[in-house]
Design an enzyme around this catalytic site. Sequence first.
Site, PDB file in Angstrom:
ATOM      1  N   PHE A 142      42.133 -89.354 -44.407  1.00 37.72           N
ATOM      2  CA  PHE A 142      43.019 -88.927 -43.324  1.00 37.72           C
ATOM      3  C   PHE A 142      44.404 -89.477 -43.614  1.00 37.72           C
ATOM      4  CE2 PHE A 142      45.357 -89.121 -39.400  1.00 37.72           C
ATOM      5  CZ  PHE A 142      45.132 -87.860 -38.878  1.00 37.72           C
ATOM      6  N   ASP A 227      47.948 -95.748 -48.817  1.00 32.56           N
ATOM      7  CA  ASP A 227      48.332 -95.391 -47.453  1.00 32.56           C
ATOM      8  C   ASP A 227      47.899 -96.534 -46.541  1.00 32.56           C
ATOM      9  OD1 ASP A 227      48.528 -94.458 -44.870  1.00 32.56           O
ATOM     10  OD2 ASP A 227      47.783 -92.451 -45.315  1.00 32.56           O
ATOM     11  N   LYS A 256      53.334 -96.590 -38.094  1.00 31.49           N
ATOM     12  CA  LYS A 256      52.676 -97.102 -36.893  1.00 31.49           C
ATOM     13  C   LYS A 256      53.245 -98.442 -36.437  1.00 31.49           C
ATOM     14  CE  LYS A 256      48.449 -94.417 -37.520  1.00 31.49           C
ATOM     15  NZ  LYS A 256      48.728 -93.420 -36.499  1.00 31.49           N
TER      16      LYS A 256
END
Length: 404
Positions: A142, A227, A256
């Site tokens: 993801f 990531d 984030k």
Amino acid sequence: MSSSVTDFLATEARFGAHNYAPIGVVLSRGEGVWVWDTEGNRYLDCLSAYSAVNQGHCHPKILAAMVEQAHRLTLTSRAFHNDQLAPFYEEIAALTGSHKVLPMNSGAEAVESAIKSVRKWGYEVKGVPDGQAEIIVCADNFHGRTLGIVGFSTDPETRKHFGPFAPGFKIIPFGNAAALEQAITPTTVAFLVEPIQGEAGVIIPPAGYFTEVRELCTAHNVMLVLDEIQTGLGRTGKLLAEQHEGIEADVTLLGKALSGGFYPVSAVLSNSDVLGTLRPGQHGSTFGGNPLACAVARAAMRVLVEEGMIENAAVQGARFLEGLKDIRANTIRDVRGRGLMLAVELHPEAGPARRYCEALQGKGILAKDTHEHTIRIAPPLVITSDEVDWALEQFATTLTQDFS
């Protein structure tokens, strides 16, 4: 539900695109690890906005930096310099050991930017024939929701009726170094991978996997792109998850928690070889690197380190994991995690994880299901031992509950 909550949900359903299925709570305030709904009920947040709120909700020092900067200057675009960008570069480079920084907004933008950059590096530095650059990714990955990214997803729900998709990606199993070695060809420019697969259900690779991955990428002149948008900035008990195996990525993606939940801020961190290929006009973002974003990110990084949140994530994560493993419930298939990135996987016959999350809501815990049978648990890194112990009591009661 009160009429006010019903009204909120009905209005959302009427006007909003139905691309989410949230738990039925309407939140109005947050502080630290706690959030309150519109009726005044308090909940322990065990999602942290998918790890965007590592520093806790509405951290006062980040808030102060945001308000102060908002009074001075919010946006110039990159057509001009601003006095927050250079200090942001310097501080994030010092914190992470990076040499070059590309500021963006969302995590997905950071991923897309990295894809463009490693392809450009492949053509201009490695010498891959034009149009043939290939990037290896993992099954169950993801990395975001853009068209480019969902094109190499293996989740049918993210792909269905969104094609055609861009070529140039090869998918291999996660945690299998032999599969990576077999997949690499002379036209491979990068391996894009999450250190821990979050959305897939907090899937942790075998010990030594990333040591082998690093060796393979180095041997074949392939850029290792990690990531760390969810795993980075303290979530796993280290600043970056790569540190658990003592490796360094060629490209690191952050987002984030880089803003502590106040503002969309992301960054591509790399070296001059990769990011040095970008020339004026070839890539950019109106909001990327804006002064408000930089001021917020600087404060978010500072409190993470100064207030010992990374170390606390390691200590409290170990406490939480041990407590979850001690729960004796027939519903539990597996408990796993690293730092405060945790998951409880249920046996399929226990029913969907969603109903357990809804039951937890009734006990003052907000958690989120993923992949039907897994409960993700990721509270802010400021959680205390007492709060962990209280949360464990609620999980124990819920996971042993009879839903029949």
